[in-house]
Design an enzyme around this catalytic site. Sequence first.
Site, short mmCIF file in Angstrom:
data_model
loop_
_atom_site.label_atom_id
_atom_site.label_comp_id
_atom_site.label_asym_id
_atom_site.label_seq_id
_atom_site.Cartn_x
_atom_site.Cartn_y
_atom_site.Cartn_z
N ASP A 324 0.86 -1.17 0.00
CA ASP A 324 0.00 0.00 0.00
C ASP A 324 0.91 1.23 0.00
O ASP A 324 2.14 1.12 0.11
CB ASP A 324 -0.95 -0.02 1.21
CG ASP A 324 -2.19 0.83 0.96
OD1 ASP A 324 -2.16 1.67 0.03
OD2 ASP A 324 -3.19 0.69 1.69
C1 BGC Z 1 -5.13 3.15 0.42
C2 BGC Z 1 -5.36 2.13 -0.66
C3 BGC Z 1 -5.25 2.77 -2.01
C4 BGC Z 1 -3.90 3.43 -2.12
C5 BGC Z 1 -3.63 4.06 -3.47
C6 BGC Z 1 -3.90 3.97 0.19
O1 BGC Z 1 -3.83 5.04 1.06
O2 BGC Z 1 -5.05 2.49 1.66
O3 BGC Z 1 -6.62 1.56 -0.50
O4 BGC Z 1 -5.44 1.82 -3.00
O5 BGC Z 1 -3.82 4.44 -1.13
O6 BGC Z 1 -4.38 5.18 -3.68
#
Ligand code: BGC
Length: 856
Positions: A324
Amino acid sequence: MQLHSPSPSFRFVLAIALTAILAPNSIMAQPGKGNVKPNKIKPIATSTAATNTHRWFLPDTLGMHKYVSDLMAKMTLEEKIGQLNLPTVGFDVTGPVLSKDVEVKIQKGLVGGVFNTFTPVAVRKLQQKAIKETRLGIPLLFGFDVIHGHRTIFPIPLGLSCTWNMDLVEKTAHVAAVESTTDGLNWTFSPMVDIARDPRWGRVSEGAGEDPFLGSAVGAAMVRGYQGKQQYQLNQPSNILACMKHFGLYGAAEAGRDYNTVDMSEYKMYNDYFPPYRACVEAGVGSAMASFNDINGMPATCNRWLLTEVLRKEWGFNGMVSTDYTGIAELINHGMGDEATVAKRSLYAGSDMDMVSELFLNKLSELVKQNRVQESDVDLACRRILNIKYRLGLFQDPYRQLNDKAPAMVHVSNEHRAVAYQAAIESFVLLQNDWVMEEAAPRTVPARGAKSGGPFQIAQSGDSQSVLPISPSANIAWVGPFIKDKRNLIGNWSGAGDHKQAISLWEALHAGKKWEGQPLTEIENRSWDNESNYALGCNALEDEALIARLNAHGGMIEKSEKSPQTLIEEALALAKTKDVVVVYLGETSGMSGEAASRSNIQLPENQKALLRALAATGKPIVLLLMNGRPLDLSEEVELASAILVTWFPGTQAGLAVRDVLFGKVSPSGKLTMTFPRSVGQVPIYYNAKNTGRPFDEKQKYTSKYLDMPNSPLFAFGHGLGYGSTVLGWGDGSRNEDTVVLKMGTVAFKMGTAALKVSLSINVSATGGTQNRVETLQLYVHQRSAMFTRPLKELKGFEKVFFGDQASRTVVFEVSAKDFSYFDANGQPMLEPGLYDVWIGSASDKLSLHKLVKLVE
Ligand code: BGC
């Protein structure tokens, strides 16, 4: 409840026999884990990793392997590490804002994919750099959070799950895939399948609620919708790579506070939290995202047990894992070591792509040279990423038929709006509908004490006795901050959606206006949109500090210049002249989603003040709610006659709300997350255990609160329609009948025909409007087991559309898998004994019961 225990010696013999048959795949419980005596467990089924393998058979597996091997043979270590790098590229309204560095890195072959940029122009520009300006011309992945629609926005995922309609869920994902791929995207960070039992956590809005069975069905449907029904279809231009997230257990963050620690037994993981992730793997999801949280002391991003042992070896996942956002760098805050150490640990654990941290990029090469990281581990991650690119068809067509004209043709088309309308309609949950209303002559407020049996005692909803549906000839006061609002309709994580394209309730009430994708009906012939029928009543929020926080991230929350008191007085003046008040309250879109945990899950205080004042007029009140989580509505159920949860309904919001209000269609959504009476009951979920001292009102020393019941305000699976349904056995059998199933011939594979019971049910719709729908739910309970088992668990559901028929027959098939569970080591168990099977219309409305007896 009477407990029946199968003979231990019997289990012992079986366990020995089965161990011999199943070895080496079946593992007996290991001493020291779960404190279970191994010889009392009867394992079933072989490792599912083996059974999953066929799903990964691609017609061109050999071709892929050869292509990628040949390519990798030409790659330098730095180029391979470059494939592991996933930076973000910002986006503004006029086009992509490319960080200079990212472009330079792309040119040097140091980027495997980017995210947060789209449109054919932006994608072509970057892809051309990768193809034409790098040594090997390896195409980029283009990722984005397409969570509940790309341009056409569907209800938030929690709302979508309340449709209990997997074909529809799949269709929304497919529409999202069609729209996002025409914008040049080839990877979506969806589905989010984190089981959540704590409505304080803002991200419950992104998932499918609290139940592993339903969550699994939703996850698999979304994977099919994004990637195509078959694995080899991933290369079709309108299919998009899905990403199962956040692996794992992110929804169990302590205290519902985002990014917080998770500590959980393996027993609970395997039974309650893992199933939806595993279902995505079994549906062939091509990528997964490691979650931010730690699990039992080990952050997911560097958790080898999670990402390699469970995900790949046990479940047979063969795609790639991304971290993530800055997940690797955050390991430093978790206390996992310095930059080099966390990069090394993450790669070793099984994280293949580094989202934003750039620590793979900056540290791995040196680590390999120092022999602290094996180059073969870099190769493995690189190969997984290249395999995905191959499967997406990017080596054949890196632009995947990018066409500048395509977006205009497909985005927010009438066809897509029609899907959004249907999804919104089916996502709405009618929580209560118990007011007595006579047209143009509303009665005075009945004693709320009459409701002492709780809102579930209502025999019928939607008939002439109920406030909903409202007669089109009624005089209606339209009140509240969301009647005219457009900004919040598309909710959080609304992709590239434009709230200006969403239809507000007020616009939908525009007389005689024919909306795209919608036939004009008699409802449109009334004019409700006269300003004299409307009052704001209150601002969405009064709390300046909260407004400032939300507006800093696009909240667009505005306050009226009028004082809260004046707003309420205007609403009261209006309400007094009308037959019925429709008031639209709730959360703004930024109040749920990522980093939007709330310790108080009630409506904002200024909204409650308005509702109290309106209720005091004695007029029947229809409360519409916009919300991204279960709310504490204990006061509202007393103040409002009807409550309809609309979540954040998406592009076609207003039309869907209007048509349900006036009964053109019956609401049919069912809750997929329990609504508590108070935040003090959280975590609260339907599939709870009995405890050794189950609730007894009269006994002090039983499991309960001094100040409130254990039961929720609205249970999992609850949701009314207009009219009621009656269930009966379709085969003439009786409730108390016992079905005996012999386990002796079980083929040791769950779900095979060898162990299955068919239950036939007649369901009839009475009263109410046309287009009746009922969702039948089947729950199972094991009376006696090696481990403590939940009081009930969803194991089947069927959404019945009556059409013009008054009754239908539904056949449920319950198989061995539905009677099984996982032990404390994650090994499947199937035990002889008695199982309750209930069928009904909600987890707390189960009218049909059978006892199933599994015998050796
Ligand atoms: C979130 C994810 C997301 C990623 C990319 C993160 O902060 O937890 O769910 O896919 O950002 O935007």
